[in-house]
Design an enzyme around this catalytic site. Structure first.
Site, PDB file in Angstrom:
ATOM      1  N   THR A 289       0.885  -1.142   0.000  1.00 27.90           N
ATOM      2  CA  THR A 289       0.000   0.000   0.000  1.00 27.90           C
ATOM      3  C   THR A 289       0.928   1.197   0.000  1.00 27.90           C
ATOM      4  OG1 THR A 289      -1.694  -1.242   1.175  1.00 27.90           O
ATOM      5  CG2 THR A 289      -1.742   1.126   1.484  1.00 27.90           C
TER       6      THR A 289
ATOM      7  N   SER B 168     -10.877  -2.818   5.320  1.00 24.52           N
ATOM      8  CA  SER B 168      -9.506  -2.364   5.122  1.00 24.52           C
ATOM      9  C   SER B 168      -8.878  -2.002   6.452  1.00 24.52           C
ATOM     10  CB  SER B 168      -9.493  -1.143   4.197  1.00 24.52           C
ATOM     11  OG  SER B 168      -8.216  -0.531   4.170  1.00 24.52           O
ATOM     12  N   SER B 169      -7.551  -2.001   6.498  1.00 24.34           N
ATOM     13  CA  SER B 169      -6.831  -1.495   7.663  1.00 24.34           C
ATOM     14  C   SER B 169      -6.243  -0.113   7.403  1.00 24.34           C
ATOM     15  CB  SER B 169      -5.696  -2.448   8.051  1.00 24.34           C
ATOM     16  OG  SER B 169      -6.204  -3.617   8.637  1.00 24.34           O
TER      17      SER B 169
END
Length: 558
Positions: A368, A439-440
């Site tokens: 990410t 999501s984190s």
């Protein structure tokens, strides 16, 4: 727009944020991103009269060119915005969505186990991208410049090329086996069938053409017309199930951020479908009942780990896409709920995760990218975007010039079974047509009486705990350079182990934590790629720093 708030009064929030930049006479902007070319792109656009939101479009689109292993047009993101002129803050949700034809059977093998190849590699692993829609939305609703100006740096670099850093080349070699399955991927990323070496110039003229079409036509340049047809035809030819309606029907969501207070600091973070803001609020609410400054480091780490354990347990149990599931958000954010969780923590002993109530069965990509921006006007952007695993699905549709995500693995494809990052889930995070996977990603603002910080990082399930530790560092007065360099530790409920970067704990600290009942595992590899920008509200002095763990990260103030 669904409103989700923490434990602070709305009026107090607006007063605090509205005056956040009034005292300082800031004349500089600060940008920190994972690549110097992206940071420079942001300043190029600011130099043409753009604001932080125009710079965000430039930074994000340039990262799609120079850091495709982590993010890009084939992925999605969550963008936290604060507009200085009126104090508005919003999360732009450009998270990917499941295609209408999604079928859980496609992700299960003959024995009923998760088919990991289908969930992380190739066309079935790819959800409908949201990145382009998010950038167009930000430009049209918050920026000052036309898309053709904000996208110009990315278009130029994609066409002219650049020399990738060591991280790009190493991670490309790691995914070579999957990339070589697909002709479009091999043609773009390999040289005569081999992973390229240092000195190679990477160009993506197809990506430049797609970006030019977006610059000219906005969202329709990607989600309708020629590009959409190319994507759908390519995905279906490779064995996927996308449709033109999936693309044309994609919509950006504006969501109320999660907000909460901790000992005089106001924290703003990501709302569902991110679990980040709620988990952070829960952890800070638990830890707010302790005087951490009076504790030795081992006991402080112990309490932080116990807060992490409980927040990640609740993540698995309750959280999902707010457009599809009901979540007990008010309870999870309440001080009373945190007090109950705190009461279950022994001051000197670890709580085995299997002694907590099990989550009911009816993670996130480590690759990410995060960037942080503060402009001279006081606008803030914390942007976290992703394609999930390294180089996403590995699939490049010929003619597009970018890799597609593998975000389908972030759904609970097999209830109760962990995903690629060990995170379990249940029906709350089940894939449904048009739903967004949990999501984190945790883009966050930290606002205090004297200082403001913009913070975030990649790192899969570790994102939330890295941001927790980063915010603590900021509150304690550390500079952005110190915050991004600190060694990190993490606990996510399951597996029941504290994972830590090398050097995070001394030998004596490890022994003391083990004596409390904790299990520790030291990682050989560093985590994350944190980017932080801060501003002193009184002096206007701005600082920016990029994680030293990366080769080409860049935090610049000018």
């Amino acid at each position: 727009m669904k409103r989700i708030r923490g434990v602070v009064a709305a009026t107090a929030i607006l007063i605090l944020i509205g005056s956040a930049h009034a005292a300082g006479k800031a004349t500089q902007a600060g940008i920190a991103s994972a690549h110097v070319l992206a940071t420079q792109a942001g300043f190029e656009v600011i130099g043409k009269g753009g604001n932080a939101f125009d710079a965000a479009v430039a930074v994000a689109s340039t990262l799609s060119v120079v850091e495709p292993q982590s993010s890009g047009l084939g992925g999605g993101g969550l963008f936290l915005l604060h507009r200085a002129s009126d104090g508005k803050q919003v999360m732009v949700d450009a998270r990917e969505t499941a295609p209408a034809a999604v079928d859980r059977k496609d992700y299960v093998d003959a024995q009923g186990n998760a088919d990991r190849d289908h969930s992380i590699n190739g066309p079935l692993s790819a959800a409908i991208p949201g990145e382009v829609a998010g950038l167009v939305w930000i430009a049209q609703h918050y920026g000052k410049l036309p898309l053709k100006t904000s996208l110009a740096p990315a278009i130029r670099i994609a066409r002219e090329g650049f020399k990738p850093d060591a991280r790009f080349l190493k991670e490309l070699a790691m995914r070579k086996e999957v990339i070589e399955r697909y002709p479009g991927s091999a043609a773009l990323y390999l040289v005569n069938g081999r992973a390229p070496k240092a000195g190679w110039t990477f160009r993506s003229p197809d990506l430049a053409r797609v970006l030019e079409r977006v610059a000219a036509e906005g969202k329709d340049g990607f989600y309708r017309g020629e590009v959409a047809r190319t994507l759908v035809d390519g995905v279906r030819k490779a064995g996927g199930n996308w449709s033109l309606d999936d693309l044309s029907g994609y919509t950006v969501k504006e969501r109320e951020p999660i907000t909460f207070d901790y000992r005089g600091w106001h924290i703003v973070s990501a709302a569902p479908p991110s679990s980040g803001g709620i988990a952070l609020a829960e952890m800070f609410n638990i830890l707010g009942g302790y005087d951490l400054a009076r504790l030795d480091r081992v006991h402080r780490v112990h309490l932080m780990v116990e807060a992490m354990r409980r927040a990640f347990r609740d993540r698995a149990e309750y959280l999902g896409d707010p457009d599809f599931v009901q979540m007990p958000i008010t309870r999870l954010l309440s001080i009373d709920y945190a007090a109950g969780l705190r009461a279950s923590i022994h001051p000197d002993k670890a709580t085995p995760s299997d002694l907590l109530p099990p989550f009911l069965v009816d993670e996130q990509g480590s690759h990410t990218s995060h960037f942080s921006i503060i402009d001279a006007e006081g606008n803030l952007v914390a942007g976290t975007q992703t394609v999930n695993l390294i180089f996403g699905s590995g699939l490049v549709v010929p003619g597009t010039g970018f890799v597609l995500n593998d975000e389908m693995d972030d759904f609970a494809l097999v209830p109760g079974k962990p995903n690629a990052f060990g995170l379990p889930g249940n029906e709350h995070n089940a894939p449904r047509p048009g739903s967004r996977p949990l999501s984190s990603m945790s883009p966050s603002f930290v606002i205090g009486a004297d200082r403001i910080g913009v913070i975030g990082t990649p790192g899969g399930s570790r994102i939330i705990t890295m941001v927790l530790e980063g915010i603590f560092g900021f509150i304690e007065g550390q500079s952005p350079a110190q915050i991004v360099a600190n060694p990190r530790f993490h606990h996510q409920y399951l597996p029941d182990v504290i994972s830590a970067e090398k050097g995070a704990f001394t030998r004596e600290e490890v022994k003391e934590l083990e004596a409390m009942g904790h299990k520790l595992s030291e990682s050989e590899r560093p985590w994350g790629f944190m980017n932080v920008v801060s501003r002193d509200r009184k002096t206007g002095v701005t600082q920016a720093a990029s994680d030293p763990r990366g080769d080409s990260g860049s935090g610049i103030v000018k």
